[in-house]
Design a protein around this motif. Structure first.
Motif, short mmCIF file in Angstrom:
data_model
loop_
_atom_site.label_atom_id
_atom_site.label_comp_id
_atom_site.label_asym_id
_atom_site.label_seq_id
_atom_site.Cartn_x
_atom_site.Cartn_y
_atom_site.Cartn_z
N GLU A 36 11.37 14.01 -4.95
CA GLU A 36 10.46 14.72 -5.86
C GLU A 36 10.99 16.11 -6.17
N LYS A 37 11.59 16.77 -5.17
CA LYS A 37 12.17 18.09 -5.40
C LYS A 37 13.39 17.99 -6.32
N ASN A 38 14.18 16.92 -6.14
CA ASN A 38 15.32 16.71 -7.04
C ASN A 38 14.85 16.49 -8.47
N TYR A 39 13.78 15.72 -8.60
CA TYR A 39 13.22 15.46 -9.92
C TYR A 39 12.77 16.77 -10.58
N ASN A 40 12.02 17.57 -9.85
CA ASN A 40 11.54 18.83 -10.41
C ASN A 40 12.68 19.76 -10.81
N TYR A 41 13.69 19.84 -9.94
CA TYR A 41 14.83 20.72 -10.24
C TYR A 41 15.52 20.26 -11.52
N SER A 42 15.78 18.95 -11.62
CA SER A 42 16.44 18.41 -12.81
C SER A 42 15.58 18.62 -14.05
N HIS A 43 14.28 18.42 -13.91
CA HIS A 43 13.36 18.60 -15.03
C HIS A 43 13.38 20.04 -15.54
N ILE A 44 13.32 20.99 -14.62
CA ILE A 44 13.32 22.41 -15.00
C ILE A 44 14.62 22.79 -15.71
N GLN A 45 15.75 22.33 -15.16
CA GLN A 45 17.04 22.64 -15.77
C GLN A 45 17.16 22.01 -17.16
N GLY A 91 21.37 15.72 -15.10
CA GLY A 91 21.21 14.36 -14.61
C GLY A 91 19.86 13.74 -14.86
N PHE A 92 19.13 14.22 -15.88
CA PHE A 92 17.81 13.64 -16.19
C PHE A 92 18.02 12.59 -17.28
N PRO A 93 17.70 11.31 -16.99
CA PRO A 93 18.02 10.23 -17.94
C PRO A 93 16.96 10.04 -19.03
N GLU A 109 12.03 7.33 -8.03
CA GLU A 109 12.57 6.41 -7.03
C GLU A 109 13.95 5.86 -7.42
N ASN A 110 14.17 5.63 -8.69
CA ASN A 110 15.42 4.99 -9.14
C ASN A 110 16.56 5.99 -9.37
N HIS A 111 16.23 7.22 -9.74
CA HIS A 111 17.30 8.15 -10.14
C HIS A 111 17.41 9.39 -9.27
N PHE A 112 16.37 9.73 -8.51
CA PHE A 112 16.41 10.98 -7.77
C PHE A 112 16.26 10.80 -6.27
N ALA A 113 16.19 9.57 -5.81
CA ALA A 113 15.99 9.33 -4.38
C ALA A 113 17.27 9.52 -3.57
N ALA A 114 18.42 9.38 -4.22
CA ALA A 114 19.68 9.49 -3.48
C ALA A 114 19.94 10.89 -3.01
#
Length: 340
Positions: free
Chosen positions: A241-250, A135-137, A335-340
Motif C-alpha cells: 500500500e505504501k508502494n502504491y501511494n508513493y507511485s501514485h504521488i509521483q 511504475g504506475f500502470p 496486489e498485482n503490481h505493488f506487492a513485490a
C-alpha cells in the motif's frame, strides 16, 4: 449647452481627436526582452498571428484601427501581467475601453483553437510515459482542479463563486498527459463547487463511465475512487500500500507542475481576473490553448522565470464516499503490481 451657445451666436467647440503614437514591440525590443514581456518569442507570435489574425481583423478599414498583430500583443501583455486594462492601454497608446474589447476579441479567437490544441486521446505512448515515471500502470492522464481568482460577479448567484478559502474564483478542472500537456479542461464552475461534482458532470466522466475510454486517471482524495479514477489510500499500512501511494504521488505530480508553469507563464490567472464573467471564462481557455501552443513550438519560459514558485496545492480534502468497484480495482492493482 449647445442651444445656449447657438442663442449667444457662438459655435460649440468640438474636441479634437487625440492620436497617440503606438509602440511596435517587435521592432522596439530585442528577443530576450520581448520574450520576458510577452511570454513568447517573436517568431511564435508572428506564427500565432497567422492563425488568429483573420478572426480579429476589423471588417472595415477605419482610420487608426488597431492592426491584428498589435491586438494580439495587447492581449498577450494582459495575460503576461494581469495588470489593469488602463495600464495595458497606456503601454500601447490605446484607450482602456479599446483594450477591453481587444482582450475579449483576441481571447475568443485563441479559445476557438481549442480543438486543435486541447484534446483527450488516450495513447499507448502516454500510458508508457506515465509508467516510466514511477511504475504506475494503465494511466491515461492526471486530473486535478485549480482555483482562478476573480472579482465577485455580483447578482443573486454572486456568492456561489466564493470558495472555501474565502475569495471568489472559478474552479477549473484540468487533465494532463505524461508530457505535461493539457488534454482536457472544464472552465465554467463557480469556486464553491467541489472537484468531484465538476468531474461527475463532465463529458470525460461520461465517456469513462460508458467504457468508451480504457485506462484510468490519477487524482487526489477530492475524488471518489472508481475503476477509471485511482486515488491514494488515506492510511496505508502494508508495504504494498505504501508502494502504491508513493507511485501514485509521483505519477500525479505532473499535474501540479502543469499548474505551476501555467500560472507562472500567465500571471493573470495567478493574480486574478477583473473582466466580465463570460470574458473571464474565455480567457482561461485561451491561456490553456496558449500553454499547449508554447510547448508544441518549443517556446519555453524565459530563463529568469524558471525559479520554482509555491505549489498551488489545496488543503487536504476529505475522501469521497467509497466506490465498491473502484476500491476493488485499486486493491487488485496493489496486489498485482505493488506487492513485490
Amino acid at each position: 449647452m449647445a442651444a445656449y451657445l447657438r442663442w449667444m451666436g457662438l459655435k460649440e467647440r468640438v474636441p479634437r481627436r487625440k492620436i497617440r503614437d503606438r509602440l511596435n514591440p517587435i521592432e522596439f525590443y530585442d528577443n530576450s526582452e520581448f520574450s520576458q514581456r510577452y511570454r513568447f518569442t517573436k517568431e511564435s507570435v508572428i506564427y500565432l498571428n497567422g492563425k488568429v489574425g483573420p478572426a480579429i481583423k476589423h471588417g472595415s478599414e477605419r482610420n487608426f484601427a488597431v492592426p491584428p498583430l498589435l491586438q494580439l500583443l495587447v492581449a498577450l501583455r494582459f495575460y503576461a501581467t494581469g495588470c489593469f486594462q488602463m495600464v495595458d492601454g497606456d503601454l500601447f497608446g490605446v484607450h482602456k475601453s479599446t483594450v477591453c474589447r481587444i482582450v475579449s476579441r483576441v481571447s475568443e479567437a485563441i479559445a476557438s483553437l481549442k480543438a486543435q490544441y486541447i484534446h483527450f486521446v488516450p495513447r499507448r505512448e502516454t500510458t508508457a510515459g506515465f509508467y516510466g515515471r514511477a511504475g504506475f500502470p494503465g494511466v491515461i492522464g492526471a486530473i486535478d482542479c485549480t482555483h482562478i481568482p476573480i472579482t465577485n460577479p455580483g447578482g443573486e448567484n454572486g456568492e456561489l463563486f466564493r470558495n472555501r478559502k474565502g475569495y471568489c474564483s472559478i474552479n477549473v478542472q484540468v487533465v494532463c498527459d505524461d508530457q505535461a500537456q493539457i488534454t482536457h479542461i472544464v472552465a465554467r464552475w463557480p469556486g464553491s463547487t467541489h472537484d468531484s461534482r465538476i468531474f461527475d458532470n463532465s463529458q470525460l466522466c461520461a465517456l469513462l463511465e460508458r467504457g468508451e475510454i480504457r485506462g484510468h486517471l490519477v487524482g487526489d482524495n477530492g475524488y471518489a475512487c472508481r475503476p477509471y479514477l485511482m486515488t491514494p489510500l488515506l492510511n496505508p499500512e502494508t508495504q504494498a500500500e505504501k508502494n502504491y501511494n508513493y507511485s501514485h504521488i509521483q505519477t500525479r505530480g505532473v499535474i501540479e507542475r502543469v499548474f505551476g508553469v501555467w500560472k507562472r507563464r500567465f500571471p493573470c490567472i495567478q493574480e486574478g481576473l477583473r473582466t466580465k464573467l463570460d470574458t473571464t471564462l474565455t480567457i482561461i481557455v485561451a491561456v490553456a490553448v496558449l500553454y499547449n501552443f508554447g510547448r508544441r513550438v518549443g517556446d519555453e519560459l524565459p530563463e529568469e522565470d524558471e525559479h520554482p514558485l509555491e505549489d498551488d496545492l489545496e488543503d487536504a480534502q476529505v475522501q469521497n464516499a467509497a466506490n465498491a468497484n473502484g476500491n476493488a480495482v485499486r486493491r487488485t492493482l496493489i496486489e498485482n503490481h505493488f506487492a513485490a
